[in-house]
Each structure stands twice: as structure tokens, then as C-alpha cells.
Design a protein around this motif. Structure first.
Motif, PDB file in Angstrom:
ATOM      1  N   UNK A 150      17.561 -21.500 -18.831  1.00  0.00           N
ATOM      2  CA  UNK A 150      19.024 -21.344 -18.833  1.00  0.00           C
ATOM      3  C   UNK A 150      19.377 -20.006 -19.464  1.00  0.00           C
ATOM      4  N   UNK A 151      19.975 -19.140 -18.651  1.00  0.00           N
ATOM      5  CA  UNK A 151      20.400 -17.831 -19.142  1.00  0.00           C
ATOM      6  C   UNK A 151      21.558 -17.389 -18.278  1.00  0.00           C
ATOM      7  N   UNK A 193      23.762 -20.744 -19.063  1.00  0.00           N
ATOM      8  CA  UNK A 193      24.274 -20.317 -20.368  1.00  0.00           C
ATOM      9  C   UNK A 193      25.453 -19.370 -20.169  1.00  0.00           C
ATOM     10  N   UNK A 194      25.399 -18.604 -19.079  1.00  0.00           N
ATOM     11  CA  UNK A 194      26.539 -17.720 -18.786  1.00  0.00           C
ATOM     12  C   UNK A 194      27.803 -18.537 -18.528  1.00  0.00           C
ATOM     13  N   UNK A 206      14.382 -20.322 -21.526  1.00  0.00           N
ATOM     14  CA  UNK A 206      15.429 -19.306 -21.416  1.00  0.00           C
ATOM     15  C   UNK A 206      16.056 -19.082 -22.780  1.00  0.00           C
ATOM     16  N   UNK A 207      17.125 -18.307 -22.794  1.00  0.00           N
ATOM     17  CA  UNK A 207      17.754 -17.925 -24.066  1.00  0.00           C
ATOM     18  C   UNK A 207      18.145 -19.105 -24.934  1.00  0.00           C
ATOM     19  N   UNK A 208      18.517 -20.239 -24.306  1.00  0.00           N
ATOM     20  CA  UNK A 208      18.997 -21.382 -25.105  1.00  0.00           C
ATOM     21  C   UNK A 208      17.859 -22.092 -25.860  1.00  0.00           C
ATOM     22  N   UNK A 209      16.603 -21.769 -25.516  1.00  0.00           N
ATOM     23  CA  UNK A 209      15.507 -22.567 -26.103  1.00  0.00           C
ATOM     24  C   UNK A 209      15.411 -22.370 -27.619  1.00  0.00           C
ATOM     25  N   UNK A 210      15.894 -21.219 -28.108  1.00  0.00           N
ATOM     26  CA  UNK A 210      15.798 -21.048 -29.570  1.00  0.00           C
ATOM     27  C   UNK A 210      16.963 -21.710 -30.321  1.00  0.00           C
ATOM     28  N   UNK A 211      17.873 -22.325 -29.556  1.00  0.00           N
ATOM     29  CA  UNK A 211      18.991 -23.011 -30.228  1.00  0.00           C
ATOM     30  C   UNK A 211      18.951 -24.513 -29.954  1.00  0.00           C
TER      31      UNK A 211
END
Ligand code: BGC
Length: 273
Positions: A132-133, A168-169, A205-210
Motif C-alpha cells: 500500500x503506497x 495509502x494515497x 509498502x509504506x504503511x508496513x512500518x505503521x
């Protein structure tokens, strides 16, 4: 130990590092060069060549691309320049670097790496990795074997395309809080669950660290769900794994033979979505 250069083409940066493909570890710190404005293929080829020179490693190179990649050709361009559509990108980058370059879809690369060395290590059966990005990428892996180019971010849910609604966008664009976004993602995942019955979903994707923000809100009926582990290294690692596979299967690291008719770009409606 087998060491291959992996390169990840992203919207804002192009990153590379040498990868030990037997362990999935990066052997040197990643080197990042900003993505040239407009991400035109020639300009991106120049950056890939610069990264290859920076690391000075011989042998094949694996490169990710955020669109369909079939037999070395890039066939869609959802979030990049149209000039990629139908391009023999393997050939362009091979010429630019003087080394055998093999492209792979970005989510497929991340999926290969997560399934082998990350959150899916040791998991048998069907693993579905979603990133997800800016868009939504997908990788479908069954007992370690990837089915490439699934493009499940472009699945339609009633009158909405998943990517435009649950990426995520989309979360940022629609100013959703994590719970609201998770509700959309749950609807999407439950549909995928019905279609594929995965043993495990891996959310990358970018959301994996949150993950602490969304994990408790995602609701599935039957499958397990975990955040990705390799974070922003997954693409680099998976690209290197794929390049090594190609090098092993074909003499001299040549890409697999292209069917006589050649792969065709995705339909107009699909390739810009
Ligand atoms: C593209 C996919 C890609 C995903 C993540 C989508 O828009 O169609 O090929 O994997 O974005 O970058």
C-alpha cells in the motif's frame, strides 16, 4: 554466497544495494539517487547505470518496476511515464549498464523477498503480499512460486477501483483516519480472501512500518494477516533474487525467450489505471 545487485525504482528515489541471495541480506548500505523528473525510461536507465558503476559488481542486475513486466517488457504505466508502455526495458537497461538486466514488477519483487526471507518465511500454501503506497501492488505466491503480474490493486469493488479507494494515497487524499482507512482495506481484503483463500496476507509498502495504527482494525474471516518485515529493502532483495533465478535458468543470464508474437501492452483502459 551469491551476490547480485538489486535496484528498486520508486516514485521519488531509485535505490540499489548488493544482496546476498542466499540470506536476503544487503551487503552494503543502500545507495539512493532521486528519480529523474517525469521518470522517462532513458533518464531512469542513466540512473540504473550510475548505480551499477557505484557498486562495480559484475553479473546480472535485478530491477523493479511499478507496472506489468512480461518477458522483459514494461506493459503498463499506472503511475509513471507513458513511454514505458510496450518498451523492451530489459534491453534498454542492459545496453545502458553493459550487464544483463532483468526487470520485475515492484510488488512481485517485494513478495518474493517477504515470502522467502521476511514475514512469510517457512509458510507453505498461498501467501498474498499487498503493498500500500501511491498504488496497491500485489504478489501471489504458492509454495514459494510466484504467479507474476496479478495487479490486484486494479480490482473493481462495485463502482470503485481498489487502488483509487484504499491505497495509502487515497487515505491521505480523503483525509481518513487509520480506522476509516482500515475499514476500506478490510472490505478489499475480504473480497481477496473469497477469491484466493490465502493462508497468509502480508501487508507491505509504506504503511508496513505503521502497523500499530492499522493492524487491530483489519478484519478478516479466515486468513492470518501480518505486516511485512523487510520494509524498504524488500524490492531490492526480490529484484536480486529474480535476477539470480534468470541467470541460473538461461545461459549467460539472458532473459527468458519472448513468445514469437511478443507480449502486448495491457489494454488502454487497464494500463493507465
Ligand atoms: C501498478 C502495479 C504496482 C503497484 C505498486 C500499481 O498502480 O499497476 O504494477 O505494483 O502500483 O507500485
Amino acid at each position: 554466497m551469491s551476490v547480485i545487485l538489486g535496484i528498486d525504482i520508486g516514485g521519488s528515489g531509485i535505490k540499489g544495494a548488493p544482496v546476498d541471495t542466499t540470506t536476503g541480506r544487503l551487503l552494503k548500505e543502500r545507495h539512493r539517487i532521486p528519480t529523474p523528473d517525469g521518470a522517462h525510461p532513458d533518464a531512469v536507465g542513466g540512473v540504473v547505470a550510475e548505480l551499477a558503476r557505484h557498486f562495480g559488481l559484475g553479473g546480472p542486475i535485478g530491477v523493479t518496476f511499478p507496472g506489468i513486466v512480461q518477458h522483459g517488457r514494461t506493459l503498463s504505466a499506472a503511475n509513471v511515464d507513458d513511454a514505458w508502455i510496450g518498451l523492451d526495458a530489459d534491453a534498454l537497461f542492459t545496453e545502458a549498464t553493459g550487464q544483463a538486466v532483468h526487470l520485475i514488477n515492484d510488488a512481485d519483487a517485494a513478495g518474493l523477498a517477504e515470502a522467502r526471507f521476511g514475514a512469510g518465511a517457512g509458510v507453505g500454501g498461498t501467501v498474498l503480499v499487498l503493498t500500500f503506497g501511491t498504488g496497491i501492488g500485489s504478489a501471489l505466491i504458492h509454495n514459494g512460486i510466484l504467479v507474476p503480474n496479478t495487479e490486484l490493486g486494479h480490482l473493481w469493488l462495485r463502482d470503485k477501483e481498489a487502488e483509487g479507494w484504499a491505497s495509502d494515497r487515497a487515505r491521505e487524499r480523503d483525509d481518513l483516519n487509520w480506522k476509516q482507512w482500515s475499514k476500506r482495506v478490510s472490505t478489499y481484503l475480504q473480497h481477496l480472501e473469497l477469491l484466493f483463500s490465502p493462508d497468509l496476507f502480508i501487508i507491505g509498502g509504506g504503511v508496513s512500518k505503521k502497523a500499530d495504527k492499522w493492524q487491530e482494525h483489519l478484519k478478516l474471516e479466515r486468513s492470518r494477516l501480518v505486516p511485512a518485515k523487510l520494509l524498504n529493502e524488500a524490492g531490492i532483495v526480490g529484484a536480486a533474487m529474480m535476477a539470480q533465478g534468470n541467470a541460473g535458468q538461461n545461459d549467460g543470464g539472458n532473459p527468458p525467450a519472448t513468445p514469437a508474437s511478443g507480449p502486448k501492452p495491457a489494454s488502454k483502459a487497464a494500463r493507465k489505471k
